[in-house]
Write an enzyme that holds these catalytic residues in place. Structure first.
Site, mmCIF file in Angstrom:
data_model
loop_
_atom_site.group_PDB
_atom_site.id
_atom_site.type_symbol
_atom_site.label_atom_id
_atom_site.label_comp_id
_atom_site.label_asym_id
_atom_site.label_seq_id
_atom_site.Cartn_x
_atom_site.Cartn_y
_atom_site.Cartn_z
ATOM 1 N N ASP A 39 1.893 -1.215 12.474
ATOM 2 C CA ASP A 39 2.206 -1.782 11.155
ATOM 3 C C ASP A 39 2.545 -3.265 11.333
ATOM 4 O O ASP A 39 3.582 -3.622 11.899
ATOM 5 C CB ASP A 39 3.388 -1.035 10.533
ATOM 6 C CG ASP A 39 3.601 -1.457 9.089
ATOM 7 O OD1 ASP A 39 3.520 -0.602 8.205
ATOM 8 O OD2 ASP A 39 3.836 -2.669 8.854
ATOM 9 N N THR A 88 -0.956 7.700 -0.775
ATOM 10 C CA THR A 88 -2.252 7.653 -1.472
ATOM 11 C C THR A 88 -3.173 6.563 -0.912
ATOM 12 O O THR A 88 -4.370 6.561 -1.207
ATOM 13 C CB THR A 88 -2.045 7.356 -2.963
ATOM 14 O OG1 THR A 88 -1.464 6.041 -3.077
ATOM 15 C CG2 THR A 88 -1.112 8.373 -3.619
ATOM 16 N N ASP A 123 5.913 -4.497 9.839
ATOM 17 C CA ASP A 123 7.073 -4.027 10.606
ATOM 18 C C ASP A 123 7.180 -4.754 11.936
ATOM 19 O O ASP A 123 8.279 -5.094 12.388
ATOM 20 C CB ASP A 123 6.975 -2.514 10.866
ATOM 21 C CG ASP A 123 7.190 -1.689 9.600
ATOM 22 O OD1 ASP A 123 7.439 -2.287 8.535
ATOM 23 O OD2 ASP A 123 7.079 -0.455 9.688
ATOM 24 N N ARG A 146 0.862 -1.184 0.000
ATOM 25 C CA ARG A 146 0.000 0.000 0.000
ATOM 26 C C ARG A 146 0.893 1.228 0.000
ATOM 27 O O ARG A 146 1.825 1.321 0.804
ATOM 28 C CB ARG A 146 -0.844 -0.065 1.270
ATOM 29 C CG ARG A 146 -1.846 1.007 1.427
ATOM 30 C CD ARG A 146 -2.661 0.756 2.672
ATOM 31 N NE ARG A 146 -2.029 1.307 3.866
ATOM 32 C CZ ARG A 146 -2.699 1.698 4.941
ATOM 33 N NH1 ARG A 146 -4.020 1.552 4.986
ATOM 34 N NH2 ARG A 146 -2.079 2.187 5.985
HETATM 35 O O1 LIG Z 1 -6.569 -2.374 3.654
HETATM 36 P P1 LIG Z 1 -5.427 -1.575 3.165
HETATM 37 O O2 LIG Z 1 -5.606 -0.096 3.415
HETATM 38 O O3 LIG Z 1 -5.092 -1.854 1.731
HETATM 39 O O4 LIG Z 1 -4.158 -1.927 4.048
HETATM 40 C C1 LIG Z 1 -3.849 -3.214 4.455
HETATM 41 C C2 LIG Z 1 -2.520 -3.663 3.914
HETATM 42 O O5 LIG Z 1 -1.455 -2.887 4.484
HETATM 43 C C3 LIG Z 1 -0.485 -3.770 5.046
HETATM 44 O O6 LIG Z 1 0.486 -4.138 4.127
HETATM 45 P P2 LIG Z 1 1.672 -3.152 3.707
HETATM 46 O O7 LIG Z 1 1.281 -2.349 2.498
HETATM 47 O O8 LIG Z 1 2.134 -2.374 4.882
HETATM 48 O O9 LIG Z 1 2.796 -4.142 3.226
HETATM 49 P P3 LIG Z 1 3.698 -5.134 4.099
HETATM 50 O O10 LIG Z 1 2.839 -6.324 4.388
HETATM 51 O O11 LIG Z 1 4.835 -5.439 3.194
HETATM 52 O O12 LIG Z 1 4.112 -4.416 5.348
HETATM 53 C C4 LIG Z 1 -1.309 -4.963 5.457
HETATM 54 O O13 LIG Z 1 -0.529 -6.117 5.664
HETATM 55 C C5 LIG Z 1 -2.282 -5.095 4.327
HETATM 56 O O14 LIG Z 1 -1.772 -5.834 3.238
HETATM 57 O O1 LIG Z 2 -3.205 -0.362 10.807
HETATM 58 C C1 LIG Z 2 -2.667 -0.790 9.782
HETATM 59 C C2 LIG Z 2 -3.136 -0.466 8.488
HETATM 60 C C3 LIG Z 2 -2.507 -1.004 7.408
HETATM 61 N N1 LIG Z 2 -1.435 -1.800 7.569
HETATM 62 C C4 LIG Z 2 -0.961 -2.120 8.802
HETATM 63 O O2 LIG Z 2 0.028 -2.858 8.926
HETATM 64 N N2 LIG Z 2 -1.580 -1.602 9.878
HETATM 65 MG MG LIG Z 3 3.367 -2.799 6.311
#
Ligand SMILES: O=P(O)(O)OC[C@H]1O[C@H](OP(=O)(O)OP(=O)(O)O)[C@H](O)[C@@H]1O
Ligand SMILES: O=c1cc[nH]c(=O)[nH]1
Ligand SMILES: [Mg+2]
Length: 213
Positions: free
Chosen positions: A203, A107, A206, A103
Protein backbone atom coordinates in the site's frame (compact mmCIF):
# COMPACT_ATOMS: atom_id res chain seq x y z
CA UNK A 1 -3.91 5.98 -24.86
CA UNK A 2 -0.14 5.63 -24.82
CA UNK A 3 1.77 3.73 -22.14
CA UNK A 4 5.44 4.53 -21.67
CA UNK A 5 7.32 2.08 -19.43
CA UNK A 6 10.56 3.89 -18.61
CA UNK A 7 13.43 1.51 -19.13
CA UNK A 8 16.50 2.83 -17.30
CA UNK A 9 18.86 1.05 -14.91
CA UNK A 10 18.64 3.82 -12.29
CA UNK A 11 14.84 3.63 -12.36
CA UNK A 12 15.00 -0.17 -11.98
CA UNK A 13 17.50 0.05 -9.12
CA UNK A 14 15.50 2.61 -7.16
CA UNK A 15 12.27 0.70 -7.78
CA UNK A 16 13.80 -2.51 -6.44
CA UNK A 17 14.76 -0.80 -3.16
CA UNK A 18 11.30 0.81 -3.02
CA UNK A 19 9.54 -2.55 -3.42
CA UNK A 20 11.58 -4.23 -0.66
CA UNK A 21 9.42 -4.80 2.42
CA UNK A 22 12.38 -3.89 4.64
CA UNK A 23 12.61 -0.34 3.23
CA UNK A 24 11.46 2.11 5.92
CA UNK A 25 9.19 5.14 5.39
CA UNK A 26 11.90 7.84 5.27
CA UNK A 27 13.79 5.87 2.60
CA UNK A 28 10.55 5.09 0.76
CA UNK A 29 9.67 8.80 0.63
CA UNK A 30 13.13 9.76 -0.62
CA UNK A 31 13.14 7.08 -3.33
CA UNK A 32 9.65 8.05 -4.47
CA UNK A 33 10.87 11.62 -4.83
CA UNK A 34 13.95 10.56 -6.81
CA UNK A 35 11.97 8.21 -9.06
CA UNK A 36 9.39 10.85 -9.89
CA UNK A 37 12.05 13.27 -11.08
CA UNK A 38 13.40 10.60 -13.44
CA UNK A 39 9.90 9.72 -14.70
CA UNK A 40 8.98 13.39 -15.00
CA UNK A 41 11.84 13.92 -17.45
CA UNK A 42 10.17 11.38 -19.78
CA UNK A 43 6.64 12.56 -18.98
CA UNK A 44 7.35 16.18 -19.96
CA UNK A 45 8.82 15.42 -23.36
CA UNK A 46 5.79 17.03 -24.99
CA UNK A 47 5.23 19.87 -22.59
CA UNK A 48 4.17 22.90 -24.65
CA UNK A 49 6.72 25.63 -25.28
CA UNK A 50 6.70 28.91 -27.20
CA UNK A 51 9.63 30.53 -29.00
CA UNK A 52 11.42 33.18 -26.94
CA UNK A 53 13.96 35.65 -28.32
CA UNK A 54 16.74 36.37 -25.81
CA UNK A 55 20.20 37.93 -25.87
CA UNK A 56 23.14 36.00 -24.45
CA UNK A 57 26.36 37.85 -23.47
CA UNK A 58 27.55 36.98 -26.99
CA UNK A 59 24.51 37.88 -29.07
CA UNK A 60 20.83 37.34 -29.87
CA UNK A 61 19.20 33.94 -30.29
CA UNK A 62 15.77 32.37 -30.04
CA UNK A 63 15.09 29.70 -27.44
CA UNK A 64 11.86 28.48 -25.87
CA UNK A 65 9.90 29.17 -22.69
CA UNK A 66 7.11 27.06 -21.25
CA UNK A 67 3.85 28.11 -22.93
CA UNK A 68 0.82 29.70 -21.27
CA UNK A 69 -1.46 28.55 -19.76
CA UNK A 70 0.94 26.92 -17.32
CA UNK A 71 0.85 23.15 -16.95
CA UNK A 72 -1.28 21.89 -14.05
CA UNK A 73 0.15 19.23 -11.75
CA UNK A 74 -2.51 17.17 -9.94
CA UNK A 75 -1.42 14.84 -7.14
CA UNK A 76 -4.08 12.33 -6.08
CA UNK A 77 -4.18 12.41 -2.28
CA UNK A 78 -2.96 10.72 -0.24
CA UNK A 79 -0.20 8.72 -1.91
CA UNK A 80 0.24 11.08 -4.88
CA UNK A 81 1.36 13.81 -2.49
CA UNK A 82 4.61 11.89 -2.07
CA UNK A 83 5.29 12.56 -5.76
CA UNK A 84 4.67 16.31 -5.77
CA UNK A 85 8.08 17.68 -4.75
CA UNK A 86 9.92 15.47 -7.26
CA UNK A 87 7.64 16.71 -10.04
CA UNK A 88 7.84 20.39 -9.06
CA UNK A 89 11.63 20.23 -9.00
CA UNK A 90 11.49 19.69 -12.74
CA UNK A 91 8.52 21.96 -13.47
CA UNK A 92 8.77 24.69 -10.82
CA UNK A 93 6.50 27.18 -12.60
CA UNK A 94 3.59 24.73 -12.96
CA UNK A 95 0.41 25.25 -10.94
CA UNK A 96 -0.84 22.58 -8.55
CA UNK A 97 -4.41 21.38 -8.07
CA UNK A 98 -5.44 18.66 -5.62
CA UNK A 99 -7.79 15.70 -5.87
CA UNK A 100 -8.49 13.58 -2.80
CA UNK A 101 -9.61 10.10 -3.80
CA UNK A 102 -9.87 6.82 -1.96
CA UNK A 103 -10.58 3.29 -3.12
CA UNK A 104 -13.08 1.23 -1.13
CA UNK A 105 -10.98 -1.81 -0.26
CA UNK A 106 -14.07 -4.12 -0.42
CA UNK A 107 -15.68 -2.99 -3.67
CA UNK A 108 -12.48 -1.46 -5.19
CA UNK A 109 -14.64 1.52 -6.29
CA UNK A 110 -12.89 4.91 -6.17
CA UNK A 111 -14.61 7.96 -4.66
CA UNK A 112 -13.59 11.62 -4.51
CA UNK A 113 -13.56 13.27 -1.05
CA UNK A 114 -11.79 16.55 -1.84
CA UNK A 115 -10.91 18.78 -4.77
CA UNK A 116 -9.12 22.09 -5.13
CA UNK A 117 -8.77 22.83 -8.83
CA UNK A 118 -9.75 25.68 -11.15
CA UNK A 119 -13.30 25.39 -12.54
CA UNK A 120 -11.93 26.03 -16.02
CA UNK A 121 -9.03 23.91 -17.25
CA UNK A 122 -9.56 24.73 -20.93
CA UNK A 123 -6.39 24.34 -22.93
CA UNK A 124 -4.42 23.06 -19.94
CA UNK A 125 -1.91 20.22 -20.02
CA UNK A 126 -2.38 18.21 -16.82
CA UNK A 127 0.12 15.93 -15.09
CA UNK A 128 -1.64 13.52 -12.74
CA UNK A 129 0.51 12.00 -9.98
CA UNK A 130 -0.50 8.68 -8.41
CA UNK A 131 1.99 5.95 -7.55
CA UNK A 132 -0.35 3.02 -8.20
CA UNK A 133 -2.47 2.20 -11.26
CA UNK A 134 -4.16 -0.97 -9.94
CA UNK A 135 -7.74 -1.54 -11.21
CA UNK A 136 -7.49 1.86 -12.93
CA UNK A 137 -10.70 3.10 -11.28
CA UNK A 138 -9.02 6.00 -9.47
CA UNK A 139 -7.12 7.23 -12.50
CA UNK A 140 -10.15 6.88 -14.81
CA UNK A 141 -12.24 9.01 -12.42
CA UNK A 142 -9.44 11.58 -12.06
CA UNK A 143 -9.03 11.89 -15.84
CA UNK A 144 -12.78 12.27 -16.31
CA UNK A 145 -12.83 15.00 -13.65
CA UNK A 146 -10.08 16.95 -15.43
CA UNK A 147 -11.43 16.55 -18.96
CA UNK A 148 -14.95 17.53 -17.81
CA UNK A 149 -13.34 20.85 -16.77
CA UNK A 150 -11.68 21.27 -20.17
CA UNK A 151 -8.18 19.80 -19.79
CA UNK A 152 -7.03 18.94 -23.30
CA UNK A 153 -3.94 16.80 -22.69
CA UNK A 154 -3.36 14.40 -19.78
CA UNK A 155 -0.20 12.62 -18.68
CA UNK A 156 -0.37 10.33 -15.66
CA UNK A 157 2.84 9.48 -13.84
CA UNK A 158 2.65 6.21 -11.88
CA UNK A 159 5.37 4.23 -10.17
CA UNK A 160 3.66 0.92 -10.95
CA UNK A 161 0.85 -0.21 -13.24
CA UNK A 162 -1.04 -3.49 -13.48
CA UNK A 163 -1.98 -4.86 -16.93
CA UNK A 164 -5.64 -5.19 -15.83
CA UNK A 165 -5.67 -1.52 -14.81
CA UNK A 166 -4.17 -0.38 -18.09
CA UNK A 167 -6.84 -2.39 -19.98
CA UNK A 168 -9.67 -1.03 -17.81
CA UNK A 169 -8.41 2.50 -18.23
CA UNK A 170 -8.21 2.12 -21.99
CA UNK A 171 -11.81 0.83 -22.09
CA UNK A 172 -12.97 3.53 -19.66
CA UNK A 173 -11.49 6.26 -21.86
CA UNK A 174 -12.96 4.95 -25.12
CA UNK A 175 -14.59 7.84 -26.95
CA UNK A 176 -12.66 10.49 -25.01
CA UNK A 177 -11.26 13.02 -27.45
CA UNK A 178 -8.27 14.00 -25.32
CA UNK A 179 -4.79 12.46 -25.59
CA UNK A 180 -3.85 10.44 -22.50
CA UNK A 181 -0.37 9.10 -21.75
CA UNK A 182 0.62 6.90 -18.83
CA UNK A 183 4.29 7.01 -17.83
CA UNK A 184 5.30 4.29 -15.39
CA UNK A 185 8.47 2.77 -13.95
CA UNK A 186 7.12 -0.78 -14.43
CA UNK A 187 4.21 -2.78 -15.76
CA UNK A 188 3.83 -5.53 -13.16
CA UNK A 189 2.43 -9.08 -13.49
CA UNK A 190 -1.16 -8.83 -12.28
CA UNK A 191 -3.61 -7.86 -9.55
CA UNK A 192 -4.25 -10.20 -6.64
CA UNK A 193 -7.73 -11.06 -5.27
CA UNK A 194 -7.61 -7.93 -3.07
CA UNK A 195 -6.83 -5.64 -5.99
CA UNK A 196 -3.18 -5.19 -5.02
CA UNK A 197 -0.48 -5.06 -7.67
CA UNK A 198 1.75 -8.19 -7.79
CA UNK A 199 4.63 -8.10 -7.03
CA UNK A 200 3.95 -4.39 -6.44
CA UNK A 201 5.14 -2.62 -3.32
CA UNK A 202 2.14 -2.98 -1.00
CA UNK A 203 0.00 0.00 0.00
CA UNK A 204 1.83 3.07 -1.29
CA UNK A 205 -0.03 5.52 0.98
CA UNK A 206 0.68 3.44 4.09
CA UNK A 207 4.33 2.99 3.19
CA UNK A 208 4.71 6.74 2.65
CA UNK A 209 2.68 8.01 5.57
CA UNK A 210 1.70 5.14 7.90
CA UNK A 211 -1.43 3.01 8.18
CA UNK A 212 -4.52 5.11 7.43
CA UNK A 213 -7.13 3.27 9.52
O1 LIG B 1 -6.28 1.76 -9.55
P1 LIG B 1 -7.09 1.63 -8.32
O2 LIG B 1 -7.61 0.23 -8.11
O3 LIG B 1 -8.19 2.64 -8.24
O4 LIG B 1 -6.14 1.84 -7.07
C1 LIG B 1 -5.14 2.80 -7.02
C2 LIG B 1 -5.38 3.79 -5.92
O5 LIG B 1 -5.26 3.15 -4.63
C3 LIG B 1 -4.33 3.88 -3.84
O6 LIG B 1 -4.93 4.89 -3.10
P2 LIG B 1 -5.78 4.59 -1.78
O7 LIG B 1 -7.23 4.39 -2.12
O8 LIG B 1 -5.15 3.50 -1.01
O9 LIG B 1 -5.70 5.95 -0.99
P3 LIG B 1 -4.44 6.59 -0.25
O10 LIG B 1 -3.60 7.22 -1.32
O11 LIG B 1 -5.06 7.59 0.66
O12 LIG B 1 -3.71 5.50 0.48
C4 LIG B 1 -3.38 4.46 -4.86
O13 LIG B 1 -2.62 5.53 -4.35
C5 LIG B 1 -4.31 4.85 -5.97
O14 LIG B 1 -4.88 6.13 -5.79
O1 LIG C 1 -1.05 -2.47 -4.92
C1 LIG C 1 -1.72 -1.47 -4.63
C2 LIG C 1 -3.01 -1.24 -5.17
C3 LIG C 1 -3.67 -0.11 -4.83
N1 LIG C 1 -3.13 0.77 -3.97
C4 LIG C 1 -1.90 0.57 -3.43
O2 LIG C 1 -1.41 1.39 -2.63
N2 LIG C 1 -1.23 -0.55 -3.77
MG1 LIG D 1 -3.68 3.49 0.26
Amino acid sequence: MRVNVVNHPLVSHKLTVLRDEHTDSPTFRRLTDELVTLLAYEATREVRVDPKPITTPVGPTTGVYLAQPKPMVVPILRAGLGMLDGMMRLLPTAEVGFLGMVRNEETLEASTYAERLPEDLSGRQCYVLDPMLATGGTLAAAIKFLTDRGADDITAICLLAAPEGVDNLEKGLAGLDVPVTVVTAALDQKLNEKGYIVPGLGDAGDRLYGVAH
